[in-house]
Scaffold this motif. Structure first.
Motif, short mmCIF file in Angstrom:
data_model
loop_
_atom_site.label_atom_id
_atom_site.label_comp_id
_atom_site.label_asym_id
_atom_site.label_seq_id
_atom_site.Cartn_x
_atom_site.Cartn_y
_atom_site.Cartn_z
N PRO A 197 18.16 4.63 61.86
CA PRO A 197 17.82 5.58 60.80
C PRO A 197 16.56 6.36 61.13
O PRO A 197 15.64 5.82 61.74
N GLU A 198 16.52 7.62 60.75
CA GLU A 198 15.39 8.49 61.07
C GLU A 198 14.06 7.87 60.62
O GLU A 198 13.05 7.98 61.32
N GLN A 199 14.07 7.18 59.48
CA GLN A 199 12.82 6.62 58.95
C GLN A 199 12.26 5.48 59.79
O GLN A 199 11.08 5.13 59.69
N LYS A 201 12.67 5.51 63.26
CA LYS A 201 12.69 6.01 64.64
C LYS A 201 11.44 5.62 65.42
O LYS A 201 11.50 5.31 66.62
N GLN A 202 10.27 5.61 64.75
CA GLN A 202 9.02 5.34 65.45
C GLN A 202 8.98 3.94 66.06
O GLN A 202 8.22 3.67 67.00
N THR A 205 10.51 4.42 69.72
CA THR A 205 10.00 5.47 70.59
C THR A 205 8.66 5.04 71.17
O THR A 205 7.89 4.34 70.51
N VAL A 216 19.67 8.10 67.33
CA VAL A 216 19.16 8.28 65.98
C VAL A 216 20.26 8.88 65.11
O VAL A 216 20.98 9.77 65.56
N GLU A 217 20.39 8.37 63.91
CA GLU A 217 21.43 8.84 63.00
C GLU A 217 21.36 10.35 62.83
O GLU A 217 20.30 10.91 62.58
N GLN A 219 21.72 12.68 65.04
CA GLN A 219 21.22 13.43 66.18
C GLN A 219 22.06 13.17 67.42
O GLN A 219 22.67 12.11 67.55
#
Length: 268
Positions: A197-199, A201-202, A205, A216-217, A219
């Motif tokens: 999920p984007e939230q 992602k950190q 990475t 990533v969802e 993308q």
């Protein structure tokens, strides 16, 4: 401190932290220097000598600044390389391949995980000693469960949901509740590497670059970073040869230039 014939040099923590910090701080002390020869020269001569010495200091100072600027550029390169190495050295996360496994825990702990998610749970049985029966009798069951982001980065791994020490006086009710929690989050454990999920992602990475094998969802999958090997070397040589071949073909296909009239007249 460094002792010289006419002066002392104090150096305050000269230090180099590659890719991060450069420290140079010096001071000079001339406490017992013989100035008798200078005194005889007079004020005007000494003022001129003093200015020349200051000019020499300024030149040395500018050289130091230039060297420091060169270090800044080199340190930035070192730091960039360090970041790339940190990305490449990030280890693959350990997981249970979406299988429930027992944990080494005195609370009957279990764990299920994949490359993105992890869920842990445990049931602790509370007992009370019965003097008449002369044995410990269960009086309550405490259920704890948590769902986390299973980040490969040390110190990361955000908690998504959970419940701590939920108390039951009936064991069957406690186990039914726990099974319900497992089922509620079972959709997270159907793939070995589900989309992130984007939230979150950190957590996957390193210095802005998504780690290999993750998506990533919503993308497009990013290009996988691989260490150079024989295949990549061959590909690189092949691409160079192709460019040379294209250049030769273009050269042959290019129209011939018309001869220069002035040069023809000279030859005639």
């Amino acid at each position: 401190m460094e002792e010289n014939k006419d002066y002392r040099v104090y150096r305050y923590g000269d230090d180099l932290k590659p890719g991060y910090e450069l420290k140079v701080k010096h001071s000079v002390s001339c406490e017992n220097v013989d100035i008798s020869a200078l005194i005889a020269m007079g004020t005007e001569s000494l003022e001129a000598m003093r200015q020349g010495s200051i000019d020499g200091e300024q030149k040395a100072y500018e050289i130091v600044l230039a060297a420091a600027k060169q270090w800044e550029q080199q340190a930035a390169a070192t730091q960039t390389i360090n970041r790339a190495l940190e990305y490449l050295r990030t280890p693959e996360i350990a997981h249970t391949s979406n299988q429930w496994r027992s944990k080494d825990s005195w609370r009957d702990g279990e764990e299920i995980s994949n490359r993105v998610y992890k869920m842990t749970c445990s049931v602790w049985e509370d007992t009370k000693y019965d003097r008449e029966a002369k044995q410990s009798i269960p009086v309550a069951w405490y259920v704890t469960w948590d769902v986390y982001v299973n980040s490969p980065k040390k110190g990361y791994g955000e908690k998504i949901a959970g419940q701590s020490q939920k108390r039951y006086t009936d064991k069957n009710a406690a186990m039914k509740y726990l099974e319900g929690r497992k089922k509620a989050y079972s959709h997270l454990f159907t793939e070995i590497s589900p989309p992130v999920p984007e939230q979150y992602k950190q957590h996957f990475t390193v210095h802005g670059a998504l780690l290999p094998g993750y998506t990533v969802e919503g993308q497009e999958p990013e290009k996988t970073v691989t260490a150079p090997g024989r295949d990549s070397d061959k590909a690189g040589r092949a691409s160079v040869l192709e460019k040379l071949s294209d250049a030769k073909r273009q050269e042959k296909a290019a129209p011939l230039k018309a001869p220069d009239k002035k040069k023809e007249d000279i030859h005639r």
